[in-house]
Design an enzyme around this catalytic site. Structure first.
Site, PDB file in Angstrom:
ATOM      1  N   LYS A 191     -21.812  22.793  14.313  1.00 39.71           N
ATOM      2  CA  LYS A 191     -20.370  22.638  14.584  1.00 39.71           C
ATOM      3  C   LYS A 191     -19.636  22.118  13.355  1.00 39.71           C
ATOM      4  O   LYS A 191     -18.437  22.377  13.173  1.00 39.71           O
ATOM      5  CB  LYS A 191     -20.140  21.738  15.801  1.00 39.71           C
ATOM      6  CG  LYS A 191     -20.665  20.303  15.666  1.00 39.71           C
ATOM      7  CD  LYS A 191     -19.669  19.333  15.082  1.00 39.71           C
ATOM      8  CE  LYS A 191     -20.296  17.983  14.826  1.00 39.71           C
ATOM      9  NZ  LYS A 191     -19.348  17.002  14.274  1.00 39.71           N
ATOM     10  N   THR A 248     -14.466  18.476  16.646  1.00 40.56           N
ATOM     11  CA  THR A 248     -14.564  18.660  15.200  1.00 40.56           C
ATOM     12  C   THR A 248     -13.563  19.684  14.684  1.00 40.56           C
ATOM     13  O   THR A 248     -13.019  19.534  13.596  1.00 40.56           O
ATOM     14  CB  THR A 248     -16.002  19.096  14.834  1.00 40.56           C
ATOM     15  OG1 THR A 248     -16.900  18.041  15.170  1.00 40.56           O
ATOM     16  CG2 THR A 248     -16.135  19.393  13.351  1.00 40.56           C
TER      17      THR A 248
END
Length: 333
Positions: A191, A248
């Site tokens: 990620k 994120t």
């Protein structure tokens, strides 16, 4: 009282030390720099990373790894992923025979393409039942401000995962247990790379359709790699997968998103590094993630595009055009 050692005085290491202390643990925070350790002990504040967060009296700091590990039930590792091997080699002889090592790190090792738990098992010479990972939407500043958050604590031994869950459960931090260490680690590591890609799109002034596309297809890449390596597909729909990815890719507090945004605005990698005071794990891990994927024959075009920008200097517009020109296929993982 459960004793815990936390290795690393960065934002997330410090915030997790706060969580452990607020959950009733006795915590020793290890740091390299004597002046920072002294400041934490004198003021119960980490002035370099979380200057507005006061730590509990049960948190103390030291530069001595043996002092930090004395009697520790959990040894929490919160150092940059590419420094783990060297650091742990020095600390491993000091570990107690039953100490559980907990990884907060979200990266893949360069050169070996190993996950952090694999490096820990190799260097510390411990079995998987003594290694746990914490993964999820863990933006340190929000947690330090005690805003409600949830995460995953994973270990192949469910009883160990439950012990760690108890050690870090507070009114503002809710940990869920999982035995899928592979999936949780891959979600956390990859990620960061997708966060760089979404940040680049933001920096280029692109809209929500583009960013949603990158996040969704990025999750497909994470899932493809995870399934190949034996992960549980359900993990990627949870906190360690989609949850961490959304945080994120969406938050200005995300180091990887910020780094990518600067690249998208036309800054070079060197200029962005100079402007960033904290580690953006995806910058180094994108190469090792791509290496891991190629070793297993997994196609990860977004990860490859990030590597092209970060390490080969290709312009973001050119890389985006290449992604859009790929042949259309049915949407499946």
């Amino acid at each position: 009282m459960t004793r815990c050692a936390v290795f690393g005085t960065g934002s997330w290491g410090t915030a997790f030390a706060m969580i452990l202390a607020d959950a009733g643990c006795e915590v020793t925070l290890w740091g390299r720099r004597q002046e920072l350790v002294d400041a934490i002990n004198a003021t119960h504040v980490n002035p370099d990373y979380l200057p507005d967060t006061r730590l509990a009296e049960s948190v103390r700091a030291t530069t001595g790894p043996a002092e930090a590990l004395a009697g520790a039930e959990f040894a929490v590792l919160a150092v940059p992923s590419q420094t783990l091997r060297q650091n742990l080699a020095a600390w491993a002889p000091l570990l107690g025979p039953e100490t559980v090592l907990v990884s907060l790190m979200k990266g893949i090792e360069l050169g070996t393409a190993k996950r952090m738990s694999e490096v820990i098992q190799e260097i510390a010479e411990v079995g998987p039942e003594r290694v746990a990972v914490v993964s999820g939407p863990n933006l340190a500043l929000e947690i330090a401000n005690k805003q409600p958050a949830a995460s995953v604590v994973a270990c192949t031994d469910e009883l160990v995962a439950k012990r760690l869950q108890t050690a870090c459960h507070t009114p503002y931090f809710r940990p869920y247990t999982n035995t899928d260490v592979v999936g949780c680690e891959l979600g956390g590591a990859v990620k960061n790379v997708i966060g760089l890609a979404v940040g680049m799109a933001d920096g280029m002034g692109l809209g929500d359709n583009t960013k949603a596309t990158l996040m969704t297809r990025g999750l497909a890449e994470i899932t493809r790699l995870g399934l190949t390596l034996g992960a549980d597909p359900h993990t990627f729909a949870g906190l360690a997968g989609m949850g961490d990815l959304v945080a994120t890719c969406s938050s200005p507090l995300s180091r990887n998103h910020t780094f990518g945004t600067n690249l998208g605005r036309g800054m070079t990698v060197a200029e962005t590094v100079a402007a960033t005071s904290q580690t953006a794990e995806g910058v180094k891990s994108c190469e090792s993630v791509l290496d891991l994927a190629r070793r297993h024959g997994v196609d990860m075009p977004i990860v490859a595009a990030v590597v092209d920008v970060v390490h080969h200097g290709r312009p973001t517009q050119e890389v985006l055009a290449g992604l859009m020109a790929r042949s259309a296929k049915p949407e499946r993982h």
